[in-house]
Design a protein around this motif. Structure first.
Motif, PDB file in Angstrom:
ATOM      1  N   GLN A  22       4.510 -25.832 -11.646  1.00 28.52           N
ATOM      2  CA  GLN A  22       3.495 -26.616 -10.942  1.00 28.52           C
ATOM      3  C   GLN A  22       3.397 -26.179  -9.473  1.00 28.52           C
ATOM      4  O   GLN A  22       3.869 -26.899  -8.584  1.00 28.52           O
ATOM      5  CB  GLN A  22       3.860 -28.100 -10.997  1.00 28.52           C
ATOM      6  CG  GLN A  22       4.089 -28.632 -12.391  1.00 28.52           C
ATOM      7  CD  GLN A  22       5.021 -29.825 -12.385  1.00 28.52           C
ATOM      8  OE1 GLN A  22       6.237 -29.678 -12.217  1.00 28.52           O
ATOM      9  NE2 GLN A  22       4.454 -31.007 -12.540  1.00 28.52           N
ATOM     10  N   PRO A  23       2.782 -25.035  -9.230  1.00 27.51           N
ATOM     11  CA  PRO A  23       2.737 -24.498  -7.858  1.00 27.51           C
ATOM     12  C   PRO A  23       2.075 -25.451  -6.881  1.00 27.51           C
ATOM     13  O   PRO A  23       2.463 -25.525  -5.705  1.00 27.51           O
ATOM     14  CB  PRO A  23       1.883 -23.232  -8.012  1.00 27.51           C
ATOM     15  CG  PRO A  23       1.905 -22.910  -9.468  1.00 27.51           C
ATOM     16  CD  PRO A  23       2.038 -24.220 -10.180  1.00 27.51           C
ATOM     17  N   ASP A  24       1.100 -26.208  -7.343  1.00 27.40           N
ATOM     18  CA  ASP A  24       0.409 -27.155  -6.474  1.00 27.40           C
ATOM     19  C   ASP A  24       1.348 -28.248  -5.993  1.00 27.40           C
ATOM     20  O   ASP A  24       1.393 -28.583  -4.810  1.00 27.40           O
ATOM     21  CB  ASP A  24      -0.790 -27.761  -7.218  1.00 27.40           C
ATOM     22  CG  ASP A  24      -0.397 -28.244  -8.623  1.00 27.40           C
ATOM     23  OD1 ASP A  24       0.488 -27.616  -9.240  1.00 27.40           O
ATOM     24  OD2 ASP A  24      -0.969 -29.250  -9.101  1.00 27.40           O
ATOM     25  N   VAL A  25       2.100 -28.802  -6.947  1.00 32.19           N
ATOM     26  CA  VAL A  25       3.052 -29.857  -6.581  1.00 32.19           C
ATOM     27  C   VAL A  25       4.098 -29.310  -5.627  1.00 32.19           C
ATOM     28  O   VAL A  25       4.449 -29.944  -4.625  1.00 32.19           O
ATOM     29  CB  VAL A  25       3.744 -30.433  -7.843  1.00 32.19           C
ATOM     30  CG1 VAL A  25       4.739 -31.495  -7.451  1.00 32.19           C
ATOM     31  CG2 VAL A  25       2.714 -30.979  -8.810  1.00 32.19           C
ATOM     32  N   ALA A  27       3.844 -26.880  -3.542  1.00 33.12           N
ATOM     33  CA  ALA A  27       3.251 -26.674  -2.219  1.00 33.12           C
ATOM     34  C   ALA A  27       3.164 -27.991  -1.448  1.00 33.12           C
ATOM     35  O   ALA A  27       3.493 -28.063  -0.260  1.00 33.12           O
ATOM     36  CB  ALA A  27       1.863 -26.055  -2.365  1.00 33.12           C
ATOM     37  N   ARG A  28       2.734 -29.026  -2.147  1.00 32.98           N
ATOM     38  CA  ARG A  28       2.604 -30.327  -1.485  1.00 32.98           C
ATOM     39  C   ARG A  28       3.959 -30.875  -1.064  1.00 32.98           C
ATOM     40  O   ARG A  28       4.131 -31.390   0.035  1.00 32.98           O
ATOM     41  CB  ARG A  28       1.896 -31.312  -2.427  1.00 32.98           C
ATOM     42  CG  ARG A  28       1.554 -32.649  -1.793  1.00 32.98           C
ATOM     43  CD  ARG A  28       0.566 -33.439  -2.644  1.00 32.98           C
ATOM     44  NE  ARG A  28       0.948 -33.481  -4.047  1.00 32.98           N
ATOM     45  CZ  ARG A  28       1.956 -34.226  -4.527  1.00 32.98           C
ATOM     46  NH1 ARG A  28       2.681 -34.963  -3.707  1.00 32.98           N
ATOM     47  NH2 ARG A  28       2.245 -34.221  -5.814  1.00 32.98           N
ATOM     48  N   ARG A  30       6.561 -29.236  -0.341  1.00 31.35           N
ATOM     49  CA  ARG A  30       7.115 -28.463   0.768  1.00 31.35           C
ATOM     50  C   ARG A  30       6.706 -29.082   2.108  1.00 31.35           C
ATOM     51  O   ARG A  30       7.470 -29.068   3.071  1.00 31.35           O
ATOM     52  CB  ARG A  30       6.634 -27.008   0.675  1.00 31.35           C
ATOM     53  CG  ARG A  30       7.506 -26.027   1.442  1.00 31.35           C
ATOM     54  CD  ARG A  30       6.882 -24.634   1.438  1.00 31.35           C
ATOM     55  NE  ARG A  30       6.691 -24.090   0.096  1.00 31.35           N
ATOM     56  CZ  ARG A  30       7.637 -23.440  -0.592  1.00 31.35           C
ATOM     57  NH1 ARG A  30       8.822 -23.285  -0.058  1.00 31.35           N
ATOM     58  NH2 ARG A  30       7.394 -22.961  -1.790  1.00 31.35           N
ATOM     59  N   GLU A  31       5.527 -29.626   2.157  1.00 35.88           N
ATOM     60  CA  GLU A  31       5.039 -30.283   3.372  1.00 35.88           C
ATOM     61  C   GLU A  31       5.822 -31.568   3.657  1.00 35.88           C
ATOM     62  O   GLU A  31       6.138 -31.875   4.798  1.00 35.88           O
ATOM     63  CB  GLU A  31       3.555 -30.656   3.214  1.00 35.88           C
ATOM     64  CG  GLU A  31       2.644 -29.544   2.727  1.00 35.88           C
ATOM     65  CD  GLU A  31       2.190 -28.650   3.865  1.00 35.88           C
ATOM     66  OE1 GLU A  31       1.795 -29.202   4.895  1.00 35.88           O
ATOM     67  OE2 GLU A  31       2.258 -27.417   3.708  1.00 35.88           O
TER      68      GLU A  31
ATOM     69  N   ASP B  70      10.459 -24.794 -10.452  1.00 35.64           N
ATOM     70  CA  ASP B  70       9.781 -25.486  -9.357  1.00 35.64           C
ATOM     71  C   ASP B  70      10.750 -25.739  -8.207  1.00 35.64           C
ATOM     72  O   ASP B  70      10.466 -25.434  -7.050  1.00 35.64           O
ATOM     73  CB  ASP B  70       9.239 -26.852  -9.837  1.00 35.64           C
ATOM     74  CG  ASP B  70       8.038 -26.720 -10.758  1.00 35.64           C
ATOM     75  OD1 ASP B  70       7.379 -25.667 -10.723  1.00 35.64           O
ATOM     76  OD2 ASP B  70       7.769 -27.670 -11.515  1.00 35.64           O
TER      77      ASP B  70
END
Lengths: 126, 126
Positions: A22-25, A27-28, A30-31, B70
DNA sequence: TCTTCATATGAGCAAACGTTCACATGAAAG
DNA sequence: CTTTCATGTGAACGTTTGCTCATATGAAGA
């Protein structure tokens, strides 16, 4: 305080070795993750509770202030061992002290200690 | 569970070495202290939070379930390292998993984890 | 079946931990 | 000042920890 805690080698893993589902999750997240420094401090705090000797010392201090000899006798530990542990607890601001002649009385220095241990107890007692 | 945690040598200290300033308090406290076994388990639980890698993993799982890849990518860790840590968290019943084909999704398995870390944060942030 | 991909796991190593031992510090009493 | 007593501290030690590396497991696809 941000002591390096346990700065093991921890070199970056080989490039492109494993994929995220889940690259999107990722990325989020990580913020949103708190700073490393904060997380180090947090781990450092928990490490104070991660030894049963220190837990016992803190538990003993729940009820009244105690001197080093009191604690050593209560928990069947050497004076030296107790003193070493109290130093750690003191550095972590979990415990404070008060001098009275030759004797030094230690007591809890943080309101969170009790709730922390109580919360842990809930998990332990299933 | 009562894993021996860290059964160091810890031989009884020399007899009559140091005196208690408050023998009465010591005697009363001795009654009230929880069993050694419970305190060992408690320390063992806290030890799960006592490493910043594991804290990060738990923190990441706050928001959504994640697979090993992940987490590795998010935290810049090797797959092996993440897997090893997840095993510990799994054994401590802090994390559970769910298989979906080849991928295994991990998520928090305990309501206390969030409050535990939140409480620790309060101390860290002065 | 043979690969491929995601994860699990055992061995080995360097770092960190908790205890003990021996000694230092520092306050009070003589 | 000297002694005594409570506590603090540095070094050494054996144990534990978390990482890496190599390999094993096990599911899905060809």
């Amino acid at each position: 305080m941000a002591t390096p805690e346990t700065p093991r080698t921890n070199s970056a893993p080989a490039e492109g070795e494993f994929l995220a589902a889940q690259p999107d999750v990722v990325a989020r997240l990580r913020e949103d993750l708190p700073d490393d420094e904060v997380l180090y401090d947090l781990a450092e705090l928990f490490r104070m509770f991660a030894d049963s000797t220190r837990i016992k010392i803190l538990y003993a201090l729940f009820e009244s202030e105690l001197c080093v000899g009191d604690i050593a006798q209560l928990l069947n530990l050497s004076q030296s061992s107790v003193s070493h542990q109290l130093r750690l607890l003191k550095n972590s601001k979990l415990v404070k002290f008060r001098r009275e002649g030759k004797v030094i009385f230690y007591s809890l220095d943080d309101d969170h200690v009790r709730s922390m241990i109580a919360l842990g107890m809930e998990h332990v007692e299933e």
